[in-house]
Design a protein around this motif. Structure first.
Motif, PDB file in Angstrom:
ATOM      1  N   THR A   1       0.856  -1.171   0.000  1.00  0.00           N
ATOM      2  CA  THR A   1       0.000   0.000   0.000  1.00  0.00           C
ATOM      3  C   THR A   1       0.896   1.225   0.000  1.00  0.00           C
ATOM      4  OG1 THR A   1      -1.745  -1.142   1.229  1.00  0.00           O
ATOM      5  CG2 THR A   1      -1.806   1.258   1.217  1.00  0.00           C
TER       6      THR A   1
ATOM      7  N   GLN B   1      -7.650   3.393  -2.937  1.00  0.00           N
ATOM      8  CA  GLN B   1      -8.386   3.333  -1.677  1.00  0.00           C
ATOM      9  C   GLN B   1      -8.961   4.677  -1.265  1.00  0.00           C
ATOM     10  OE1 GLN B   1      -8.873   0.387  -0.261  1.00  0.00           O
ATOM     11  NE2 GLN B   1      -7.585  -0.660  -1.736  1.00  0.00           N
TER      12      GLN B   1
ATOM     13  N   ASP C   1      -3.619   0.425  -3.096  1.00  0.00           N
ATOM     14  CA  ASP C   1      -3.304  -0.934  -2.659  1.00  0.00           C
ATOM     15  C   ASP C   1      -3.062  -1.770  -3.913  1.00  0.00           C
ATOM     16  OD1 ASP C   1      -3.010  -3.282  -1.305  1.00  0.00           O
ATOM     17  OD2 ASP C   1      -5.146  -3.601  -0.967  1.00  0.00           O
TER      18      ASP C   1
ATOM     19  N   ASP D   1      -0.878  -5.379  -5.833  1.00  0.00           N
ATOM     20  CA  ASP D   1      -0.272  -6.698  -5.639  1.00  0.00           C
ATOM     21  C   ASP D   1       0.372  -7.127  -6.951  1.00  0.00           C
ATOM     22  OD1 ASP D   1       0.481  -9.185  -4.852  1.00  0.00           O
ATOM     23  OD2 ASP D   1      -1.526  -9.966  -4.513  1.00  0.00           O
TER      24      ASP D   1
ATOM     25  N   LYS E   1     -10.380  -8.438  -1.194  1.00  0.00           N
ATOM     26  CA  LYS E   1      -9.802  -7.181  -1.663  1.00  0.00           C
ATOM     27  C   LYS E   1     -10.887  -6.219  -2.130  1.00  0.00           C
ATOM     28  CE  LYS E   1      -5.274  -8.911  -3.098  1.00  0.00           C
ATOM     29  NZ  LYS E   1      -4.363  -9.149  -4.263  1.00  0.00           N
TER      30      LYS E   1
ATOM     31  N   THR F   1     -11.605  -2.615  -0.467  1.00  0.00           N
ATOM     32  CA  THR F   1     -11.588  -1.376  -1.235  1.00  0.00           C
ATOM     33  C   THR F   1     -12.881  -0.597  -1.047  1.00  0.00           C
ATOM     34  OG1 THR F   1     -10.129  -2.374  -2.887  1.00  0.00           O
ATOM     35  CG2 THR F   1     -11.335  -0.406  -3.546  1.00  0.00           C
TER      36      THR F   1
ATOM     37  N   ASN G   1     -12.854   1.102   2.376  1.00  0.00           N
ATOM     38  CA  ASN G   1     -11.980   2.272   2.439  1.00  0.00           C
ATOM     39  C   ASN G   1     -12.582   3.454   1.683  1.00  0.00           C
ATOM     40  OD1 ASN G   1     -10.087   0.999   4.008  1.00  0.00           O
ATOM     41  ND2 ASN G   1      -8.805   0.383   2.293  1.00  0.00           N
TER      42      ASN G   1
END
Length: 211
Positions: free
Chosen positions: A24, A53, A110, A112, A156, A160, A163
């Motif tokens: 993040t 986010q 955020d 990955d 996830k 999201t 947030n």
């Protein structure tokens, strides 16, 4: 014997070449930020996920480039994305985010990045030995892996949404507070102005009367 076979299969599947990084990060206004992942051999799978986010309209510009600076993916004002690529070139891949559309707002992202080799099944030690059990167990393990990945993506997604909802509520509370403050100041100012007007209306200046 079945338990030993299951243990050996799990140990054989664990050392698959998987490199993942879930991070993040905050990207300031007019900032470009890049992250890199190494691919050791051609044909490896690259997973790339990101979600904004907080900040502004929850959007960001992004691009993915291979070691030869060729753009593989790009997007503008995207809120989130989930992609799987095949790396045809060995080397360093760049994953960049750019907050150029915003001049004041910082974005929190955020993301990955995962590099995974294609799974290859190894034949049993002896022809025909435990072939049926191995095949069934491998299929079950791969199926469970797919289900876990779906659960991870769902988590996830809700993370999201949570947030973003919190950011919207926080922004709305701030707007309501300042609006109420300005409204109170306006009422107080209007009351003072009315008192002043009434006072000047009933007060005669420059003239004196005798009765």
């Amino acid at each position: 014997m079945f338990a030993i076979t299951l243990t050996l299969l799990l140990l054989a599947l664990l050392p698959l070449s998987v490199k993942s990084s879930a991070l993040t990060t905050a990207i300031a206004a007019n900032e470009r930020l890049c992250f890199y992942a190494d691919v050791d051999k051609a044909g490896e799978k690259i997973g790339f996920y990101f979600a904004v986010q907080s900040g502004g309209s929850f959007d960001i510009d992004f691009d993915v480039k291979d070691p030869k600076e060729k753009v593989l993916l790009d997007g503008q004002r995207e809120r989130q994305g989930d992609y799987v690529l095949t790396a045809n070139t060995v080397g360093e891949y760049a994953f960049c985010f750019e907050n150029d559309m915003s001049t004041l707002t910082e974005k929190l992202i955020d993301f990955d990045i995962m590099v995974e080799s294609e799974p290859r099944r190894e034949p049993p030690a002896k022809p025909g030995q435990l072939a049926d059990h191995s095949s069934a167990l491998e299929e079950s393990i791969f199926r469970l892996n797919g289900m876990l990945m779906n659960i991870k993506r769902t988590q996830k997604y809700f993370h999201t949404r949570e947030n973003r909802g919190f950011s919207i509520v926080k922004s709305t509370q701030s707007k309501v507070f300042w609006f109420a403050t300005l409204e109170v100041l306006g009422i107080i100012g209007m009351a003072i102005f009315q008192v002043y007007v009434l006072q000047t209306f009933f007060t005669k200046t420059g003239r004196k009367y005798k009765v």
